[in-house]
Design a protein around this motif. Structure first.
Motif, PDB file in Angstrom:
ATOM      1  N   ASN A  91      31.798  42.557 -38.214  1.00  0.00           N
ATOM      2  CA  ASN A  91      32.274  41.274 -37.669  1.00  0.00           C
ATOM      3  C   ASN A  91      33.390  40.650 -38.514  1.00  0.00           C
ATOM      4  O   ASN A  91      33.226  39.632 -39.159  1.00  0.00           O
ATOM      5  N   TRP A  92      34.537  41.317 -38.448  1.00  0.00           N
ATOM      6  CA  TRP A  92      35.751  40.862 -39.132  1.00  0.00           C
ATOM      7  C   TRP A  92      36.935  40.872 -38.171  1.00  0.00           C
ATOM      8  O   TRP A  92      36.958  41.673 -37.225  1.00  0.00           O
ATOM      9  N   ILE A  93      37.925  40.027 -38.476  1.00  0.00           N
ATOM     10  CA  ILE A  93      39.243  40.230 -37.868  1.00  0.00           C
ATOM     11  C   ILE A  93      40.256  40.371 -39.000  1.00  0.00           C
ATOM     12  O   ILE A  93      40.101  39.766 -40.071  1.00  0.00           O
ATOM     13  N   LEU A 143      40.225  31.472 -31.187  1.00  0.00           N
ATOM     14  CA  LEU A 143      40.767  32.840 -31.251  1.00  0.00           C
ATOM     15  C   LEU A 143      41.698  33.085 -30.060  1.00  0.00           C
ATOM     16  O   LEU A 143      42.818  33.597 -30.223  1.00  0.00           O
ATOM     17  N   MET A 153      33.533  46.022 -31.282  1.00  0.00           N
ATOM     18  CA  MET A 153      34.030  44.658 -31.070  1.00  0.00           C
ATOM     19  C   MET A 153      33.010  43.825 -30.293  1.00  0.00           C
ATOM     20  O   MET A 153      32.774  42.649 -30.604  1.00  0.00           O
ATOM     21  N   SER A 205      30.252  41.778 -32.062  1.00  0.00           N
ATOM     22  CA  SER A 205      30.647  40.453 -32.557  1.00  0.00           C
ATOM     23  C   SER A 205      30.768  39.453 -31.416  1.00  0.00           C
ATOM     24  O   SER A 205      30.392  38.284 -31.569  1.00  0.00           O
ATOM     25  N   VAL A 223      40.324  43.511 -34.351  1.00  0.00           N
ATOM     26  CA  VAL A 223      38.896  43.261 -34.580  1.00  0.00           C
ATOM     27  C   VAL A 223      38.304  44.602 -34.991  1.00  0.00           C
ATOM     28  O   VAL A 223      38.310  45.549 -34.204  1.00  0.00           O
ATOM     29  N   ARG A 233      36.042  36.299 -40.907  1.00  0.00           N
ATOM     30  CA  ARG A 233      34.889  36.690 -40.100  1.00  0.00           C
ATOM     31  C   ARG A 233      35.242  36.478 -38.638  1.00  0.00           C
ATOM     32  O   ARG A 233      35.982  35.544 -38.305  1.00  0.00           O
ATOM     33  N   PHE A 234      34.749  37.343 -37.764  1.00  0.00           N
ATOM     34  CA  PHE A 234      35.017  37.174 -36.342  1.00  0.00           C
ATOM     35  C   PHE A 234      34.568  35.754 -35.964  1.00  0.00           C
ATOM     36  O   PHE A 234      33.430  35.365 -36.269  1.00  0.00           O
ATOM     37  N   THR A 281      30.943  34.015 -35.818  1.00  0.00           N
ATOM     38  CA  THR A 281      29.895  34.835 -36.458  1.00  0.00           C
ATOM     39  C   THR A 281      29.792  34.522 -37.964  1.00  0.00           C
ATOM     40  O   THR A 281      29.131  35.269 -38.700  1.00  0.00           O
TER      41      THR A 281
END
Ligand code: BGC
Length: 419
Positions: A145-147, A169, A196, A199, A266, A290-291, A294
């Protein structure tokens, strides 16, 4: 006389060959993995180098494909043919599956000697042990759960803060579109879309919902209006990707962000390995957030090396590999390069960059607060058949072959069929 000399010679040659064969086997590890991108190869080189220092030769068996589906298929063929590797990179329920077949090695002696019980997080031990015995050596903890955002592109569109909700976003992606950038760098492969969606489900409906649907497999959550909403968000995200995404590898999507052709990707934190390989720095060249929606949660996977049951002569090198993987200094060096965080709780964060430090702090906090959860897309939610059912539905929705409204019932049906 001549004949006996000849047979002696042949015997000698054969003996030498046998001896050298044994020597080779003793000092060699055959390792199946899917670390084929630039960042992944750089990380793997740390392990190869450490083993070489111990006199162990690395026989590389790379089988590309994120989340390891292709590697698992190849592994089945290898084992069936009697060609058993020393060690295999593996995720979650695949590990348990192989353990059930009784073909993996028992690492309890090394585990006890090196006190793995005390330092490997419980969430990982659940998969690294089978019937209370260590069967796998965890290399890292990744989270999905990252971008990953190109900093110059972010500046260009006038965004100064991390987005914290799906709406923020979408607003950011809209600005990128207006500025003529590709908003979302996306690889068009089912595992990437599903990674993806892990998330998206949490961002849309919260962590408890994710657990109910994907860990408990509660049908009232899987087939629900909330799940429809999550699929609607997925469809919206898909609309920000460029038309050339089909089939694209994840690292090529990362490269689009590295170059600044796209605003963000993502992806799990293996993406940071690609920024590292391109010598890009967090805070200056790119940002890790973090996404949105989340924050406070960590959706994890962990690469583990499962050691297979091999003949006596191959065991010393195998033991060296297991030991090398859990070595604290290695865990630091490797994970700095890989983008992941250590699979041991006693490794200092000193050498990690700000994303790595955040990853380590987030993992610790999520572990304490009960907000650490396995990634369904990455094999830590459910066994493979259910994971694959998830991939099928998510990819159909992502590519417009199924509507968001139809998806929850289809997902429930596919999961039930796979149980
Ligand atoms: C693995 C990572 C790897 C990624 C892409 C994931 O399943 O856990 O280590 O970098 O796939 O290949």
């Amino acid at each position: 006389m001549q004949k006996s000399l000849m047979s002696k010679l042949i015997g000698g040659v054969a003996g030498l060959a046998m001896m050298s064969g044994v020597a080779v086997a003793q000092d060699k590890v055959d390792v199946v993995h899917w670390w084929t991108s630039g960042g992944e190869a750089a990380a793997l080189n740390v392990l190869k180098g450490n083993l070489e220092k111990e006199g162990v030769t690395w026989n590389d068996v790379p089988i590309a494909g994120g989340a390891g589906a292709q590697a698992m298929t190849a592994l089945r063929a290898m084992v069936t043919a009697g060609n058993v590797p020393t060690a295999v990179q593996m995720l979650g329920f695949d590990i348990t599956d192989w353990a059930e077949q009784g073909v993996v090695a028992d690492l309890n002696e090394i585990g006890a000697e090196e006190k793995w019980d005390d330092v490997v997080p419980a969430a990982l031990q659940k998969f690294a042990k089978y019937e209370d015995k260590w069967i796998a050596a965890p290399v890292n903890v990744h989270s999905v759960n990252w971008i990953w955002v190109n900093k110059a592109a972010m500046d260009k569109i006038g965004v100064t803060e991390a987005p914290t909700t799906m709406d923020e976003l979408f607003a950011m992606l809209d600005k990128a579109k207006e500025a003529g950038l590709i908003p979302l760098a996306q690889g068009g492969q089912p595992w990437q879309e599903a990674t993806m969606f892990d998330s998206v489900v949490i961002a849309t409906n919260g962590l408890d919902f994710y657990k109910k649907a994907f860990i408990d497999l509660d049908e009232s959550a899987i087939n629900s209006p909330e799940m429809t909403k999550a699929f609607e968000n997925l469809v919206k995200l898909a609309s920000y990707a460029d038309p050339a995404m089909s089939g694209r590898e994840w690292n090529l999507a990362t490269a689009m962000v590295v170059k600044g052709d796209a605003l963000l990707q993502v992806m799990g934190d293996w993406a940071k390995g690609e920024f590292n390989a391109a010598e890009k720095k967090p805070g200056t060249d790119f940002m890790c957030f973090r996404f949105p929606g989340t924050q406070g949660n960590v959706v994890f996977n962990s690469d583990m090396f499962v050691l297979f049951e091999v003949g006596e002569e191959r065991r010393p090198a195998q033991a060296k590999l297991a030991s090398a993987v859990l070595d604290p200094a290695f865990q630091s060096t490797f994970n700095v390069v890989k983008g992941s965080v250590p699979a041991r709780t006693d490794v200092p964060d000193t050498d990690f960059d700000e994303c790595g430090k955040k990853g380590m702090a987030d993992l610790k906090e999520a572990n304490e607060k009960g907000t650490l959860v396995g990634s369904l897309a990455q094999g830590y939610g459910q066994p493979t058949a259910i994971k694959n059912a998830y991939y099928d539905v998510v990819t159909n929705v992502f590519h417009g072959q199924m509507t968001a409204a139809d998806a929850p019932a289809a997902l429930a049906e596919a999961i039930n069929a796979a149980k």
